[in-house]
Design a protein around this motif. Structure first.
Motif, PDB file in Angstrom:
ATOM      1  N   UNK A 188       8.264  -5.782  39.473  1.00 28.70           N
ATOM      2  CA  UNK A 188       6.803  -5.516  39.103  1.00 28.70           C
ATOM      3  C   UNK A 188       6.635  -4.175  39.025  1.00 28.70           C
ATOM      4  N   UNK A 189       6.486  -3.352  37.907  1.00 29.20           N
ATOM      5  CA  UNK A 189       6.134  -1.950  37.496  1.00 29.20           C
ATOM      6  C   UNK A 189       4.767  -1.684  37.040  1.00 29.20           C
ATOM      7  N   UNK A 205       9.103 -11.020  36.026  1.00 25.60           N
ATOM      8  CA  UNK A 205       9.341  -9.620  36.012  1.00 25.60           C
ATOM      9  C   UNK A 205       8.015  -9.047  35.073  1.00 25.60           C
ATOM     10  N   UNK A 206       7.305  -7.981  35.504  1.00 28.88           N
ATOM     11  CA  UNK A 206       6.477  -7.523  34.574  1.00 28.88           C
ATOM     12  C   UNK A 206       6.607  -5.815  34.536  1.00 28.88           C
ATOM     13  N   UNK A 223       8.881 -12.388  32.625  1.00 28.76           N
ATOM     14  CA  UNK A 223       9.654 -10.941  32.013  1.00 28.76           C
ATOM     15  C   UNK A 223       8.491 -10.681  31.003  1.00 28.76           C
ATOM     16  N   UNK A 224       7.413  -9.975  31.204  1.00 24.00           N
ATOM     17  CA  UNK A 224       6.456  -9.827  30.153  1.00 24.00           C
ATOM     18  C   UNK A 224       6.479  -8.148  30.140  1.00 24.00           C
ATOM     19  N   UNK A 238       6.502 -14.372  29.058  1.00 23.03           N
ATOM     20  CA  UNK A 238       7.461 -13.683  28.381  1.00 23.03           C
ATOM     21  C   UNK A 238       7.281 -13.169  27.207  1.00 23.03           C
ATOM     22  N   UNK A 239       6.513 -12.117  27.061  1.00 23.95           N
ATOM     23  CA  UNK A 239       6.035 -11.417  25.766  1.00 23.95           C
ATOM     24  C   UNK A 239       6.257 -10.022  25.960  1.00 23.95           C
TER      25      UNK A 239
END
Length: 393
Positions: A188-189, A205-206, A223-224, A238-239
């Motif tokens: 996460x960032x 994940x972001x 994973x966005x 997931x976008x």
């Protein structure tokens, strides 16, 4: 050494996103492809792209140039191989040119003129629009590792609940309060001056890029990426949103890609799975027909400056061009050409003067000017996409 990122043969497969930008400026992971290469190589890189885009994205030539296929994402081993190239040497992967060194940036690449070297390991590559979300997890992890290496996260407020905090990183000025951040399945960032408001549920994940906002009660996973100055809420899976785009209310967005300056109206939803669980077909501009993606989950592809009204619904595998305004009840068709206005009951042409007036107001709200260069690019897109608008006068 002068480096140039060129579009290559995948450019048409990546429409509508490459109507308004070179392949190098597609965002996947945390950074755009150009930004990834620039960080690894330590210098600004220009692009070789379509003539009508060159005014905004000019080509810079040097005495000696390394030409890089922009569909390939860099990694440390690939960087070493690219930098080791000598004059008239080319780097190939599976018969596709990855990079080559030459004097002239304008000469066409002729394979027999070069000494060819194979890439050491399988690189990550963006070939189709759906690769942007389906490969986003791998790209995001690679960017996270590169950006955060030997760095320490800004302090994270104790009001939050953190799972796997070693994979959570906040840049200076980032703010997260009273939220759950679970980085078990991906990092996460949170970028500079980005905000996560109270009550948000985030499962990595972001990538929340600089100055972007997650509003109260959002549910984000899979994973966005939310690009710079983006604003989101509701449920997102997931976008990838490139930047300056908003999905600011409730509603579902899944396995989707939005360009810049898009807006999704309140309670709008896209389907990402067919009722019969069949693999999804998606409109391909290169072949001018619907092509198999090989994916069971595939949602919405929306080009720059396109918008939806409240309660808009999209079928699985819908492609929307540049500068579209979609509204009225029901499911519109799953390919909407650029500069279209309407919905399930039918479309008409969205005139450039009206589209540009809207763009000026929207961009001014973010202190960005809609200038003559941008107008000329969009006018070209309007003309190029006319053939798909059978409702043009």
């Amino acid at each position: 050494m002068n480096y140039v990122l060129f579009d290559g043969e995948v450019r048409n497969n990546l429409l509508p996103f490459t109507f308004t930008r070179p392949v190098a400026d597609i965002r996947v992971g945390i950074l755009t492809i150009r930004e990834k290469w620039e960080r690894y190589l330590g210098q600004t890189i220009s692009t070789k792209t379509e003539d009508y885009l060159s005014e905004k994205y000019p080509l810079k030539a040097g005495r000696t140039n390394t030409m890089i296929n922009a569909s390939f994402l860099p990694n440390p081993d690939l960087i070493r191989q690219v930098n080791a190239l000598k004059e008239k040497e080319a780097l190939l992967w599976d018969e596709v040119v990855v990079a080559y060194r030459t004097e002239s940036v304008n000469d066409s690449f002729v394979l027999t003129d070069f000494n060819c070297i194979a890439v050491n390991e399988v690189p990550l590559r963006i070939v189709h629009t759906w690769d942007i979300f389906s490969k986003n997890g791998d790209a995001l992890q690679a960017d996270f590792d590169m950006i955060t290496k030997d760095r320490k996260s800004a302090p994270i407020s104790p009001t939050n609940s953190l799972i796997n905090p070693d994979q959570i990183f906040l840049e200076e000025g980032a703010s997260v309060e009273h939220s759950i951040l679970n980085a078990t399945e991906g990092p996460i960032y949170i970028g500079k001056d980005a905000q996560v408001w109270e009550g948000s549920l985030i499962r990595g994940a972001l990538a929340l890029c600089d100055n972007a906002t997650v509003k109260m009660g959002a549910k984000i996973y899979g994973a966005t990426t939310i690009g710079p100055f983006g604003k989101v809420c509701g449920e997102i899976s997931n976008s990838v949103l490139f930047g300056y785009s908003s999905k600011g209310h409730e509603g579902y967005l899944g396995n989707a890609v939005l360009g810049e300056w898009c807006n999704i109206g309140a309670d709008s939803n896209n389907s990402n799975l067919k009722n019969n669980y069949a693999k999804v077909r998606l409109w391909n501009y290169a072949t001018e027909k619907f092509e198999h993606t090989g994916l069971q989950f595939c949602g919405l592809m929306m080009g720059d400056h396109s918008k939806t009204a409240i309660n808009t619904m999209f079928n699985t595998g819908t492609v929307i061009g540049v500068n579209c305004n979609v509204y009225v009840p029901g499911f519109p068709r799953n390919f909407i050409p650029s500069f279209s206005w309407g919905g399930a009951s039918g479309f008409s042409t969205y005139p450039t003067n009206k589209a540009f007036d809207t763009a000026k107001v929207m961009m001014a709200r973010r202190a960005v000017e809609f200038d003559a260069v941008e107008a000329r690019i969009l006018e070209h897109v309007f003309d190029e996409t006319r053939k798909w608008r059978n409702y043009d006068n």
